[in-house]
Design a protein around this motif. Sequence first.
Motif, mmCIF file in Angstrom:
data_model
loop_
_atom_site.group_PDB
_atom_site.id
_atom_site.type_symbol
_atom_site.label_atom_id
_atom_site.label_comp_id
_atom_site.label_asym_id
_atom_site.label_seq_id
_atom_site.Cartn_x
_atom_site.Cartn_y
_atom_site.Cartn_z
ATOM 1 N N LEU A 209 -47.873 -32.169 28.640
ATOM 2 C CA LEU A 209 -46.720 -32.845 28.050
ATOM 3 C C LEU A 209 -46.708 -34.357 28.277
ATOM 4 C CD1 LEU A 209 -43.940 -30.331 29.200
ATOM 5 C CD2 LEU A 209 -45.254 -30.313 27.075
ATOM 6 N N ALA A 210 -47.655 -34.875 29.046
ATOM 7 C CA ALA A 210 -47.630 -36.289 29.400
ATOM 8 C C ALA A 210 -48.296 -37.149 28.335
ATOM 9 C CB ALA A 210 -48.323 -36.501 30.747
ATOM 10 N N ARG A 211 -48.155 -38.492 28.480
ATOM 11 C CA ARG A 211 -48.657 -39.400 27.460
ATOM 12 C C ARG A 211 -50.185 -39.424 27.396
ATOM 13 N NH1 ARG A 211 -47.632 -42.885 31.742
ATOM 14 N NH2 ARG A 211 -49.128 -44.588 32.052
ATOM 15 N N ASP A 212 -50.869 -38.996 28.480
ATOM 16 C CA ASP A 212 -52.322 -38.968 28.458
ATOM 17 C C ASP A 212 -52.871 -37.586 28.117
ATOM 18 O OD1 ASP A 212 -51.346 -38.010 30.869
ATOM 19 O OD2 ASP A 212 -53.139 -38.578 31.990
ATOM 20 N N ILE B 55 -49.171 -36.645 17.993
ATOM 21 C CA ILE B 55 -49.977 -36.985 16.807
ATOM 22 C C ILE B 55 -50.187 -38.498 16.728
ATOM 23 C CG2 ILE B 55 -49.972 -37.033 14.278
ATOM 24 C CD1 ILE B 55 -48.440 -34.305 14.451
ATOM 25 N N SER B 56 -49.127 -39.268 16.917
ATOM 26 C CA SER B 56 -49.240 -40.721 16.792
ATOM 27 C C SER B 56 -50.147 -41.294 17.874
ATOM 28 C CB SER B 56 -47.861 -41.379 16.829
ATOM 29 O OG SER B 56 -47.190 -41.109 18.038
ATOM 30 N N ARG B 57 -50.120 -40.715 19.072
ATOM 31 C CA ARG B 57 -51.015 -41.193 20.127
ATOM 32 C C ARG B 57 -52.474 -40.903 19.789
ATOM 33 N NH1 ARG B 57 -46.835 -39.387 23.898
ATOM 34 N NH2 ARG B 57 -45.856 -41.232 24.770
ATOM 35 N N ARG C 164 -55.378 -43.689 19.449
ATOM 36 C CA ARG C 164 -56.660 -43.653 20.165
ATOM 37 C C ARG C 164 -57.830 -43.796 19.196
ATOM 38 N NH1 ARG C 164 -53.937 -39.215 22.783
ATOM 39 N NH2 ARG C 164 -53.360 -39.781 24.909
ATOM 40 N N ALA C 165 -57.686 -43.214 18.016
ATOM 41 C CA ALA C 165 -58.745 -43.280 17.010
ATOM 42 C C ALA C 165 -58.693 -44.584 16.217
ATOM 43 C CB ALA C 165 -58.629 -42.085 16.053
ATOM 44 N N ARG C 166 -57.736 -45.475 16.598
ATOM 45 C CA ARG C 166 -57.539 -46.754 15.919
ATOM 46 C C ARG C 166 -57.217 -46.548 14.437
ATOM 47 N NH1 ARG C 166 -60.451 -47.196 20.287
ATOM 48 N NH2 ARG C 166 -60.337 -49.074 21.571
ATOM 49 N N LEU C 167 -56.399 -45.548 14.203
ATOM 50 C CA LEU C 167 -55.931 -45.219 12.863
ATOM 51 C C LEU C 167 -54.412 -45.089 12.911
ATOM 52 C CD1 LEU C 167 -58.576 -42.453 12.041
ATOM 53 C CD2 LEU C 167 -58.564 -44.792 11.156
#
Length: 341
Positions: free
Chosen positions: A31-34, A112-114, A118-121
Amino acid sequence: MTMLDDRTTAAPWPAAYPEGYAVVDVETTGLARDDRIISAAVYRLDARGEVEDHWYTLVNPERDPGPVWIHGLTSDVLEAAPLFPDIAEEFAARLEGRVLVAHNAIFDWSMISREYARARLTAPTRQRLCTIALSKELALPLPNHKLESLAAHFGVVQRHAHHALDDARVLAEAFRPSLVAAARGGVRLPLLECRPLTEWSDGPAGPRVGYQPSGAHAYRPASWRASRRRPACPYPNPGRYEPGGTLTQGMRVAFSGDTSIDRELLEDRAVEAGLHVATSVSRLTSLLVTNDPGALTSKVVKAAAFGTPVVDEAAFTQLLRDVTPVAGTVPPPATPPAAEA
């Protein structure tokens, strides 16, 4: 059980309603941001909630799979799965031009947004709808806000809980009668803006899938929910922020709703500037930061009741550049914009 009267689909449809929906479910390593997505499913629906098609994929998270006892996806299963950048284009095609629908949608959208950051998209969806919020708007007589309760209310059978494809199917089947009921009752859909991440931070990655340790060092159930403890603010609360003025060290700042900068990164900046990040709003709160001041969240409602000043994220980031230090302290250095990892 509530039965859907198909005759309602022939009734006049609200012109303000979206033209299509993407019902989404993602399973994650935690559940964390990483944490990372390990499977994703999308049911595309038309304007009236009818299923057009569906899609499902596994995703290699490049780390320990997390709570296998919940989602059932082991390292062996995920090792051969595509990486998120490999499926990002297809995923985006499923979301394009549609409202993202999910149960507790802020979680699915955040994950999803993270991944896209990460994929620079950038994920193409611009609005989301939470079925928990919609069930509240409809005043459905549910014992709680679990997906299984919503499904049972509409007579939808859940076959494989915590499997992304089946959870998305269940939600799609429960969303259609909810949508019809909303249209029939003239209910405004609780649509919220999906703000793509422009900055994000990540913790250290765990072992790559297929290489995680075993035995005494294996992944433990207690380790998958990250702790977020901050040291106490060393400065006294000087009171409320005065609109048009500056922030002062020790002011209590609360956040509500989506932010374009990763929330925890924004909170870190506030703490580094000498502010007190509060998890709730009270009479002592100096300022509420929200991009949706019209939302009926508990923090926004309390801020209105207490007369707490409210600013949006853009204004707050500007205020962070010039925080007034407490007498006898040295102003903290300006925090440069964090680069994408």
